[in-house]
Design an enzyme around this catalytic site. Structure first.
Site, PDB file in Angstrom:
ATOM      1  N   GLU A   1       1.522  -0.631  -5.091  1.00 46.10           N
ATOM      2  CA  GLU A   1       0.499   0.387  -5.372  1.00 46.10           C
ATOM      3  C   GLU A   1       1.244   1.714  -5.375  1.00 46.10           C
ATOM      4  O   GLU A   1       1.650   2.220  -4.332  1.00 46.10           O
ATOM      5  CB  GLU A   1      -0.580   0.401  -4.296  1.00 46.10           C
ATOM      6  CG  GLU A   1      -1.751   1.276  -4.706  1.00 46.10           C
ATOM      7  CD  GLU A   1      -2.089   2.370  -3.707  1.00 46.10           C
ATOM      8  OE1 GLU A   1      -3.028   3.124  -3.976  1.00 46.10           O
ATOM      9  OE2 GLU A   1      -1.420   2.497  -2.686  1.00 46.10           O
TER      10      GLU A   1
ATOM     11  N   ASP B   1       0.832  -1.200   0.000  1.00 43.86           N
ATOM     12  CA  ASP B   1       0.000   0.000   0.000  1.00 43.86           C
ATOM     13  C   ASP B   1       0.872   1.258   0.000  1.00 43.86           C
ATOM     14  O   ASP B   1       1.860   1.340   0.739  1.00 43.86           O
ATOM     15  CB  ASP B   1      -0.870  -0.015   1.268  1.00 43.86           C
ATOM     16  CG  ASP B   1      -1.843   1.142   1.325  1.00 43.86           C
ATOM     17  OD1 ASP B   1      -2.717   1.215   0.455  1.00 43.86           O
ATOM     18  OD2 ASP B   1      -1.715   1.991   2.232  1.00 43.86           O
TER      19      ASP B   1
HETATM   20  O1  TEU Z   1      -4.094   4.458  -1.527  1.00 47.07           O
HETATM   21  C1  TEU Z   1      -3.416   5.690  -1.442  1.00 47.07           C
HETATM   22  C2  TEU Z   1      -2.361   6.053  -2.383  1.00 47.07           C
HETATM   23  O2  TEU Z   1      -1.234   6.047  -2.004  1.00 47.07           O
HETATM   24  C3  TEU Z   1      -2.671   6.489  -3.749  1.00 47.07           C
HETATM   25  O3  TEU Z   1      -3.272   5.511  -4.495  1.00 47.07           O
HETATM   26  C4  TEU Z   1      -3.427   7.778  -3.905  1.00 47.07           C
HETATM   27  O4  TEU Z   1      -4.717   7.509  -4.401  1.00 47.07           O
HETATM   28  C5  TEU Z   1      -2.747   8.647  -4.923  1.00 47.07           C
HETATM   29  O5  TEU Z   1      -1.466   8.907  -4.498  1.00 47.07           O
HETATM   30  C6  TEU Z   1      -3.423   9.971  -5.158  1.00 47.07           C
HETATM   31  O6  TEU Z   1      -2.746  10.619  -6.221  1.00 47.07           O
HETATM   32  C7  TEU Z   1      -3.976   3.480  -0.525  1.00 47.07           C
HETATM   33  C8  TEU Z   1      -5.274   2.716  -0.398  1.00 47.07           C
HETATM   34  O7  TEU Z   1      -5.594   2.114  -1.616  1.00 47.07           O
HETATM   35  C9  TEU Z   1      -6.333   3.636   0.131  1.00 47.07           C
HETATM   36  O8  TEU Z   1      -7.584   3.008   0.215  1.00 47.07           O
HETATM   37  C10 TEU Z   1      -5.919   4.131   1.495  1.00 47.07           C
HETATM   38  O9  TEU Z   1      -6.830   5.098   1.932  1.00 47.07           O
HETATM   39  C11 TEU Z   1      -4.526   4.737   1.472  1.00 47.07           C
HETATM   40  O10 TEU Z   1      -3.587   3.934   0.764  1.00 47.07           O
HETATM   41  C12 TEU Z   1      -4.003   4.899   2.863  1.00 47.07           C
HETATM   42  O11 TEU Z   1      -3.634   3.667   3.410  1.00 47.07           O
END
Ligand code: TEU
Length: 557
Positions: free
Chosen positions: A280, A219
């Protein structure tokens, strides 16, 4: 010799590890299936629906965080990384899930939230309770404020809106230091320079690999390093967390994050059975993304450039070409994704004039044409599943679910809603529990008469699994058909390289090997399929021409 044969069998097709071509289905656990009648999806609910996933034809399941959590961010605020939240199940339930999934031929990926803990994590509680100088403060970012302490230490922002700093009250009752949280205040960021943090997560990675999981999603991977000294980022007032545009940002996509991934890769390489790390990472373009999947780092990554692309042939083609070109040199497989628990569902996006995804629930809710959106979403499914490499599906997209844009304000739970001062509704609209059967909510998601944690629209009666299962024209049947053909058709089953064909402006057409062609018509005029091959699957009825917003899979040899 024998070892080689065994190894080859374990790898399936030739020597290709399963994850290079896998279709992974994202289970947002709270909203998948509820087994105990509390209105929240759980591990046993997922177990009960494994036959559905097998029948759908996916290869693996990624389950969003199921760890003990106050649920300030739907479970991405973890208070114990090595246990299961009692509302969602037990470790014994997870062991049973793993055994049953493996027996059914499905792999399982868990979510690792390493950038932050919950504010209720024992470390953070001790850090606050222990006051200045508590050793646990070194595992987070506690700093004094500016201007005598009243202003945050720097200008960093939270992904959910507002500043990335919150001030604590010290044990003596005075206002004290500030701590960093790139997400909600209930999610304090860990300092990955700290050896205790590093060692703790080594143990957590081993804990889940030892339990038998096939993979780990990382994440918020680009967040795991910050520039020492925590200098201002230069964010403009009111700036959004647009990490897809950030270059040389002090709190995102720093080179040092890669040291963490190398460390984890050394651990996973010690395990048998082709375990996979999925990153991610929303970063500025495919070249930056490729750095996450270098040979000694994470194995694969979500592809946000594809997800964010609008319904437009040139933009999609640029995302596809950019991805293929950037990943080939590092040897990582491309992956493709259209939706997740963080973005507006693509049926709704593709019906809007501006159809690309926004960021973290900050999309402006512009008008949408859902019939058009669904038509395009069905074509997009055939595009996605015909591309080389792997793909991620988000639960409910196989049912053609739209975003629920009219949730009453008093049920909204995503921190974005409060943090944005009620200007952005956040991500709840893509997290509404799945409709399985029946004519009215809860549509088999939970026991009758129980309210799901988010209300389902009555109109979903036409979109339930039961309503679609035996209808050959349903979106569910389209996905099932595509996933079956993907395993058998030459070109797809053997992951042949992609070669573009030119069928004119607004048309994406490509071959996979010499016997398969995919044609997607994003123009507003019909495209002749004469001489293109024999259609084996189409996203809408097709005669001699391929209508607008339609895709076809064709056998060409
Ligand atoms: O997503 C957060 C993340 O780091 C990115 O995908 C974010 O959307 C992007 O940088 C915006 O430009 C993850 C999880 O998928 C999300 O559901 C959580 O809220 C978040 O981390 C925090 O843990």
């Amino acid at each position: 010799m024998l070892g080689d044969v065994v190894r080859e069998a374990a790898l399936g097709d030739g020597r290709r590890p399963w994850w290079r071509t896998a279709v992974v289905y994202e289970v947002y656990l709270r909203s998948f299936a509820d087994s105990d009648g509390d209105g929240v999806g759980d591990v046993d609910g997922l177990r009960s629906r494994l036959p559905y996933l097998v029948d759908l034809g996916v290869d693996a399941v990624w389950v969003t965080p199921w760890y003990p959590s106050p649920m300030a961010d739907g479970g991405y605020d973890v208070s114990d990384h090595r246990d299961i939240d009692p509302r969602l199940g037990t470790l014994a339930d997870v062991d049973a899930l793993l055994a049953e999934a493996h027996a059914a031929g499905l792999r399982l990926i868990v979510d690792l939230v390493a950038n932050h803990t919950s504010a209720e994590h024992p470390w953070f509680r001790a850090a606050v309770a222990g006051g200045r100088g508590a050793p646990e403060r070194a595992r987070y970012f506690f700093r004094d404020g500016r201007d005598g302490g009243d202003r945050p230490p720097n200008d960093w922002i939270s992904a959910f809106g507002g500043p990335a700093w919150t001030r604590v009250r010290e044990p003596d009752g005075s206002m004290g230091q500030w701590y960093l949280h790139l997400f909600a205040p209930e999610q304090p960021d860990l300092d990955w320079d700290d050896a205790v943090v590093q060692e703790e997560f080594d143990g957590t990675v081993r804990f889940w690999l030892d339990r038998g999981v096939d993979g780990i999603r990382v994440d918020a991977a680009p967040a795991l390093a910050k520039v020492p000294g925590l200098p201002d980022a230069g964010h403009a007032p009111g700036a959004l967390f647009e990490s897809a545009r950030w270059v040389d940002n002090p709190h995102w996509d720093r080179d040092e994050v890669h040291e963490v991934f190398r460390r984890w890769r050394r651990i996973s390489d010690g395990y048998d059975g082709d375990r996979v790390f999925v990153s991610e990472a929303v970063v500025a373009g495919p070249e930056r993304l490729a750095r996450y999947v270098r040979p000694d780092e994470l194995h694969t990554s979500f592809n946000f450039d594809f997800l964010r692309a609008a319904w437009n042939a040139a933009g999609l083609r640029a995302a596809i070409d950019g991805t293929l070109a950037a990943l080939a040199p590092v040897g990582a497989p491309p992956t493709w994704v259209l939706s997740s628990h963080d973005e507006t569902r693509h049926v709704t996006r593709f019906g809007r004039a501006a159809s690309g995804a926004g960021t973290m629930g900050f999309d402006a809710a512009s008008p949408t044409d859902l019939a058009l959106g669904l038509r395009r979403a069905r074509a997009a499914a055939l595009l996605t599943l015909a591309l080389p490499g792997g793909a991620y599906l988000y639960q409910g997209e196989e049912l053609g679910l739209p975003e629920v844009e009219d949730l009453p304000e008093d049920v909204l739970q995503d921190p974005t809603w409060e943090r944005s001062g009620h200007t952005a509704r956040g991500r709840d609209g893509c997290r509404v529990p799945l409709p399985w059967s029946g004519d009215r909510p809860p549509f088999g998601f939970t026991a009758d008469a129980v309210r799901p944690w988010l209300p389902q629209p009555g109109s979903w009666r036409e979109l339930t699994v039961a309503a679609q299962r035996d209808d050959p024209s349903s979106t569910l049947s389209l996905y099932r058909g595509a996933l079956r053909l993907r395993r058998t058709l030459p070109g797809l089953a053997d992951d042949a390289p992609l070669t573009w064909c030119d069928l004119g402006d607004g048309v994406l057409a490509f071959d996979r090997g010499s016997r398969f062609r995919c044609v997607v018509n994003l123009s507003d005029r019909p495209v002749s399929l004469a001489g293109q091959g024999e259609p084996v699957l189409t996203s809408a009825p097709v005669a001699a021409d391929l209508p607008a917003d339609t895709a076809a899979w064709l056998r060409t040899g």
